[in-house]
Design a protein around this motif. Structure first.
Motif, PDB file in Angstrom:
ATOM      1  N   UNK A 126      14.406 -32.641 -13.764  1.00  0.00           N
ATOM      2  CA  UNK A 126      13.170 -32.208 -14.399  1.00  0.00           C
ATOM      3  C   UNK A 126      12.047 -32.291 -13.363  1.00  0.00           C
ATOM      4  N   UNK A 127      11.833 -31.176 -12.667  1.00  0.00           N
ATOM      5  CA  UNK A 127      10.868 -31.144 -11.565  1.00  0.00           C
ATOM      6  C   UNK A 127      11.165 -32.276 -10.573  1.00  0.00           C
ATOM      7  N   UNK A 128      12.435 -32.397 -10.204  1.00  0.00           N
ATOM      8  CA  UNK A 128      12.891 -33.479  -9.329  1.00  0.00           C
ATOM      9  C   UNK A 128      12.889 -33.022  -7.869  1.00  0.00           C
ATOM     10  N   UNK A 129      12.375 -33.867  -6.995  1.00  0.00           N
ATOM     11  CA  UNK A 129      12.320 -33.529  -5.569  1.00  0.00           C
ATOM     12  C   UNK A 129      13.712 -33.606  -4.956  1.00  0.00           C
ATOM     13  N   UNK A 130      13.887 -32.892  -3.853  1.00  0.00           N
ATOM     14  CA  UNK A 130      15.151 -32.940  -3.126  1.00  0.00           C
ATOM     15  C   UNK A 130      15.461 -34.367  -2.691  1.00  0.00           C
ATOM     16  N   UNK A 131      14.436 -35.114  -2.304  1.00  0.00           N
ATOM     17  CA  UNK A 131      14.634 -36.501  -1.875  1.00  0.00           C
ATOM     18  C   UNK A 131      15.220 -37.350  -2.997  1.00  0.00           C
ATOM     19  N   UNK A 132      14.681 -37.178  -4.218  1.00  0.00           N
ATOM     20  CA  UNK A 132      15.193 -37.942  -5.357  1.00  0.00           C
ATOM     21  C   UNK A 132      16.593 -37.498  -5.745  1.00  0.00           C
ATOM     22  N   UNK A 133      16.858 -36.194  -5.668  1.00  0.00           N
ATOM     23  CA  UNK A 133      18.204 -35.699  -5.955  1.00  0.00           C
ATOM     24  C   UNK A 133      19.206 -36.331  -4.994  1.00  0.00           C
ATOM     25  N   UNK A 134      18.842 -36.392  -3.718  1.00  0.00           N
ATOM     26  CA  UNK A 134      19.743 -36.965  -2.712  1.00  0.00           C
ATOM     27  C   UNK A 134      19.997 -38.453  -2.978  1.00  0.00           C
ATOM     28  N   UNK A 135      18.991 -39.143  -3.497  1.00  0.00           N
ATOM     29  CA  UNK A 135      19.163 -40.564  -3.804  1.00  0.00           C
ATOM     30  C   UNK A 135      20.229 -40.746  -4.883  1.00  0.00           C
ATOM     31  N   UNK A 136      20.188 -39.901  -5.907  1.00  0.00           N
ATOM     32  CA  UNK A 136      21.220 -39.934  -6.945  1.00  0.00           C
ATOM     33  C   UNK A 136      22.597 -39.650  -6.351  1.00  0.00           C
ATOM     34  N   UNK A 137      22.660 -38.597  -5.520  1.00  0.00           N
ATOM     35  CA  UNK A 137      23.955 -38.188  -4.973  1.00  0.00           C
ATOM     36  C   UNK A 137      24.550 -39.254  -4.068  1.00  0.00           C
ATOM     37  N   UNK A 138      23.707 -39.947  -3.320  1.00  0.00           N
ATOM     38  CA  UNK A 138      24.210 -41.017  -2.457  1.00  0.00           C
ATOM     39  C   UNK A 138      24.889 -42.106  -3.276  1.00  0.00           C
ATOM     40  N   UNK A 139      24.312 -42.441  -4.403  1.00  0.00           N
ATOM     41  CA  UNK A 139      24.898 -43.476  -5.260  1.00  0.00           C
ATOM     42  C   UNK A 139      26.168 -42.971  -5.946  1.00  0.00           C
ATOM     43  N   UNK A 140      26.091 -41.783  -6.493  1.00  0.00           N
ATOM     44  CA  UNK A 140      27.208 -41.259  -7.283  1.00  0.00           C
ATOM     45  C   UNK A 140      28.453 -40.989  -6.444  1.00  0.00           C
ATOM     46  N   UNK A 141      28.242 -40.492  -5.222  1.00  0.00           N
ATOM     47  CA  UNK A 141      29.380 -40.075  -4.403  1.00  0.00           C
ATOM     48  C   UNK A 141      29.616 -40.975  -3.191  1.00  0.00           C
ATOM     49  N   UNK A 142      28.813 -42.030  -3.045  1.00  0.00           N
ATOM     50  CA  UNK A 142      28.966 -42.970  -1.928  1.00  0.00           C
ATOM     51  C   UNK A 142      28.927 -42.243  -0.586  1.00  0.00           C
ATOM     52  N   UNK A 143      27.831 -41.505  -0.378  1.00  0.00           N
ATOM     53  CA  UNK A 143      27.632 -40.775   0.879  1.00  0.00           C
ATOM     54  C   UNK A 143      26.257 -41.120   1.444  1.00  0.00           C
ATOM     55  N   UNK A 144      26.038 -40.763   2.689  1.00  0.00           N
ATOM     56  CA  UNK A 144      24.734 -40.892   3.341  1.00  0.00           C
ATOM     57  C   UNK A 144      24.176 -39.494   3.580  1.00  0.00           C
ATOM     58  N   UNK A 145      22.952 -39.248   3.111  1.00  0.00           N
ATOM     59  CA  UNK A 145      22.349 -37.923   3.248  1.00  0.00           C
ATOM     60  C   UNK A 145      21.059 -38.022   4.053  1.00  0.00           C
ATOM     61  N   UNK A 146      21.000 -37.273   5.130  1.00  0.00           N
ATOM     62  CA  UNK A 146      19.795 -37.199   5.958  1.00  0.00           C
ATOM     63  C   UNK A 146      19.121 -35.859   5.708  1.00  0.00           C
ATOM     64  N   UNK A 147      17.833 -35.907   5.311  1.00  0.00           N
ATOM     65  CA  UNK A 147      17.090 -34.693   4.985  1.00  0.00           C
ATOM     66  C   UNK A 147      16.058 -34.420   6.065  1.00  0.00           C
ATOM     67  N   UNK A 148      15.952 -33.176   6.444  1.00  0.00           N
ATOM     68  CA  UNK A 148      14.969 -32.771   7.443  1.00  0.00           C
ATOM     69  C   UNK A 148      13.570 -33.247   7.035  1.00  0.00           C
ATOM     70  N   UNK A 149      12.824 -33.760   7.995  1.00  0.00           N
ATOM     71  CA  UNK A 149      11.502 -34.328   7.732  1.00  0.00           C
ATOM     72  C   UNK A 149      10.616 -33.336   6.982  1.00  0.00           C
ATOM     73  N   UNK A 150       9.907 -33.842   5.981  1.00  0.00           N
ATOM     74  CA  UNK A 150       8.983 -33.081   5.124  1.00  0.00           C
ATOM     75  C   UNK A 150       9.687 -32.155   4.131  1.00  0.00           C
ATOM     76  N   UNK A 151      10.998 -32.003   4.254  1.00  0.00           N
ATOM     77  CA  UNK A 151      11.704 -31.101   3.353  1.00  0.00           C
ATOM     78  C   UNK A 151      11.972 -31.765   2.000  1.00  0.00           C
TER      79      UNK A 151
END
Length: 326
Positions: free
Chosen positions: A259-284
């Protein structure tokens, strides 16, 4: 105590032997001593036979084992010497057998004792536990719950972090969930979702049924069914929030509602759910925002869906994922 431990050893040997006829003279003498001894052996035999079911992984059900133990425990009302800080985790067949046989042979069922039960759901996994009081807690990835009951205070106390769906059994004994930052949830019997990850800026409670009290120091917020509330760690404030209640526990069906969720917050969920590390381009991370729902089986499928929804490219190398703009 030594006599009791000796009898326990003979009972275990008899059960392990699998014989119907009792030939052990020590056990025979003990059984002849009183009818209660005969009833006790029969109880052990039933528990032992039941535990054999759990050796077949097709029929093993940890929650069912917990429910059986809890029913037996609540039928016992004698107050004997406390057994301090029994601590164990549910982790398969061995735990169920230990739960029903070893604890029974030590007299655990005959006491209203101080007891501690802990369960952790690592990143990439989810777990469910039935607590000794009959309450159930479903844990999302990266969550921990510790249940403690104090027979003197008559309080069911929970230490919690992460995300969990609580279905609390009704009781006159308060059920208190304690989290970091001094935030507490107090209930008597209700159903709610609680999101309280240590690295999140807020703690959110979503009430499905009943009533709860959300507290922090001198602040207190009484919630009714259908309401959501947050504690902001930055401002130390409690306040009600708006939103779709069902979205808060969509994770139970492996759904991520954005619900109007930022890419950064989406990645935080995915890291927990799938046990991965996600690096996002700065400011993206804050530039791109999503609305909708994701329900995919693998992290690769999720990333592919996100790339179609926005102007991003991704690269996967093992458990490491990098996200850049296209």
């Amino acid at each position: 105590m030594e006599g009791k431990e000796l009898i326990n050893d003979h009972i275990v040997n008899y059960l392990l032997g699998g014989e119907k006829e009792i030939t052990d003279p020590v056990l025979q003498e003990w059984l002849a001593g009183s009818e209660s001894n005969q009833q006790e052996l029969e109880r052990y035999r039933r528990i032992w036979e039941e535990s054999a079911n759990y050796m077949d992984m097709d029929v093993f059900d940890t929650n069912r084992a917990w429910v059986k133990v809890d029913k037996v425990n609540h039928r016992k009302v004698s107050l004997q010497r406390r057994l301090k800080n029994i601590s164990y985790a549910l982790s398969g067949v061995a735990a169920a057998v230990l739960l029903m046989v070893a604890l029974s042979l030590t007299g655990w069922f005959d006491r209203e004792q101080e007891v501690t039960v802990s369960l952790t759901a690592d990143y990439g996994n989810r777990s469910e536990i039935v607590l000794p009081d009959g309450s159930t807690v479903k844990l999302n990835s990266g969550s921990e719950v510790t249940y403690a009951y104090n027979p003197q205070k008559k309080v069911r106390e929970i230490r919690f972090q992460g995300e969990g769906y609580f279905d609390v059994s009704k009781s006159k004994r308060p059920f208190v969930v304690k989290m970091a930052n001094g935030v507490e949830v107090k209930v008597l019997g209700t159903t709610f979702n609680l999101k309280a990850y240590p690295d999140d800026p807020t703690i959110r409670a979503s009430l499905i049924e009943g009533h709860i009290e959300l507290e922090h120091q001198n602040d207190r917020l009484v919630m009714k069914a259908g309401e959501m509330a947050e504690f902001d760690k930055r401002t130390n404030r409690l306040e009600q929030v708006e939103g779709d209640l069902s979205h808060s526990y969509g994770w139970l069906k492996n759904k991520l509602y954005m619900d109007d969720m930022s890419l950064a917050d989406v990645c935080k969920y995915l890291e927990r759910w799938y046990n991965v590390d996600i690096a996002v381009q700065e400011d993206l991370g804050e530039q791109i925002r999503y609305n909708g729902v994701i329900q995919e089986d693998t992290i690769a499928e999720v990333m592919e869906a996100l790339s179609k929804l926005s102007n991003i490219a991704y690269h996967v190398k093992g458990k490491h994922i990098s996200i850049t703009s296209k």
